[in-house]
Design an enzyme around this catalytic site. Structure first.
Site, short mmCIF file in Angstrom:
data_model
loop_
_atom_site.label_atom_id
_atom_site.label_comp_id
_atom_site.label_asym_id
_atom_site.label_seq_id
_atom_site.Cartn_x
_atom_site.Cartn_y
_atom_site.Cartn_z
N ASP A 118 0.76 -1.21 -0.03
CA ASP A 118 0.04 0.17 0.12
C ASP A 118 0.86 1.23 -0.01
OD1 ASP A 118 -1.63 2.09 0.73
OD2 ASP A 118 -3.17 0.78 1.62
N LYS A 122 -0.23 9.69 1.21
CA LYS A 122 -0.14 11.30 2.06
C LYS A 122 0.82 10.91 3.02
CE LYS A 122 -5.30 11.79 1.81
NZ LYS A 122 -6.59 11.59 2.35
N THR A 191 2.95 -11.16 -9.20
CA THR A 191 1.77 -11.10 -8.22
C THR A 191 0.35 -10.95 -9.15
OG1 THR A 191 1.47 -8.79 -7.85
CG2 THR A 191 3.25 -9.78 -6.79
N GLU A 192 -0.84 -10.99 -8.41
CA GLU A 192 -1.90 -10.94 -8.99
C GLU A 192 -2.10 -9.56 -9.76
OE1 GLU A 192 -1.67 -12.02 -6.12
OE2 GLU A 192 -2.90 -13.79 -5.89
#
Lengths: 215, 215
Positions: A118, A122, A191-192
């Site tokens: 992720d 911010k 990865t997917e």
């Protein structure tokens, strides 16, 4: 990743203790017993549905893999893959990356994989990025001396940030590719997410960094 | 860069000693005398026709700039720009980067700029890249403690290599942009080359690295 609630996930994971390790703190310092051999252990932090580690486990039978994923409703899909493929060298662990030192002792792990983590774009969320210094410190506490992090992302901002964070922490940048799929890197397991977004033309960035003993 | 032979270049440079420094070894350790003030000195290694440093010199009148360029037939174009613009804080030096320590003492220079350096893509030519360790060592010998290298290129392979070379040398990666012209970096002065190739859609990579005192 958007999560679908799966209230039955916890129960299903409990039904397969040979794949989904249920009492990880008991194995701290002796994960070799879980695998029944002394092969090196590589972990992926944020393993999602497990496609990457499944491919790695098949490609490298002499390495033991542990997929770490907070969300049981996600990791249960990885469990399905393992059950189907019957790979003995791929285990799952549904814990928070912040708590890894509760489950792994110094030297338990040879390598950490971070794939498409992720980006937390911010600035005020920088501490949540898996390449923030507190996480680099957690990995150091469970890795062997000279252990490595192998990191892939399509997020330019996260990659830029991570290179700086690695450098500031004193890690050696061993390898960097700014366009993995156009490079001569061999044996890449996608990865997917990587499959989906590289088809759309996103560049994939990749780096390998090493903890230096003299630090 | 393709070179056009200009046999008159040397003579023209000699006619403007106030801009093209002719006896650099004499100024080693006392470059402030050349500029007549104690402002910090930034150099660009491979300054070409000088557009970058001309823009920088105008933008930052309190910094002194020296453009280093091996080829007199190229640097003579920079001389024309300086004569026209009458900037007092931009001097030229036609010497080989390998010999910089003959002309600069430790601490003479605060910052080194490398812009669109020759990528020397063949592995056997790696030693010629201006970010190879022997050059990083030369810069260290003339920079202040904590001095910096600011580096731009559109060459992906050179940028990847340079990040690794910086890291291996122990430099701190302070800043990295993998797409400078799409970033929020302000005050970018473009080189001639950068103008041309960014218009064609090339990404520009940029980094700032710092020599650490504890090294």
């Amino acid at each position: 990743m958007r999560l679908r609630n799966k209230p039955w996930a916890k129960e299903k994971l409990a039904q397969y203790p040979q794949y989904a390790v249920g009492n990880p703190a008991e194995h701290k310092g002796k994960w070799n017993e879980v695998f029944g051999n002394d092969n090196p252990i590589h972990i992926e932090v944020g393993t999602g549905k497990g496609q990457f580690l499944l491919g790695m486990a098949k490609q490298n039978p002499n390495i033991n893999y542990i997929g770490i994923e907070l969300y049981e409703s996600v990791i249960v899909s990885a469990l399905d893959h393992i059950i189907e493929a019957e790979v003995p060298n791929f285990k799952l662990l549904s814990v928070d990356a912040k708590d890894l030192t509760e489950y792994f002792a110094k030297g338990d792990v040879e390598r950490v994989y971070l794939n498409f983590s992720d980006p937390w774009p911010k600035v005020r969320h920088a501490k949540r990025r898996l390449t923030y210094k507190t996480f680099l410190n957690i990995y150091e506490q469970i890795l062997i001396d000279g252990g490595e992090i192998h990191f892939k992302t399509d997020n330019q901002g996260l990659f830029e940030y991570s290179l700086m964070s690695f450098s500031e922490y004193g890690l050696l940048l061993k390898y960097v590719s700014l366009d993995l799929h156009a490079s001569d890197f061999e044996g890449n397991i996608m990865t997917e997410y990587e499959e989906k977004f590289s088809q759309k033309g996103s560049r994939i960035y990749r780096s390998e960094v090493k903890y230096m003993n003299e630090k």
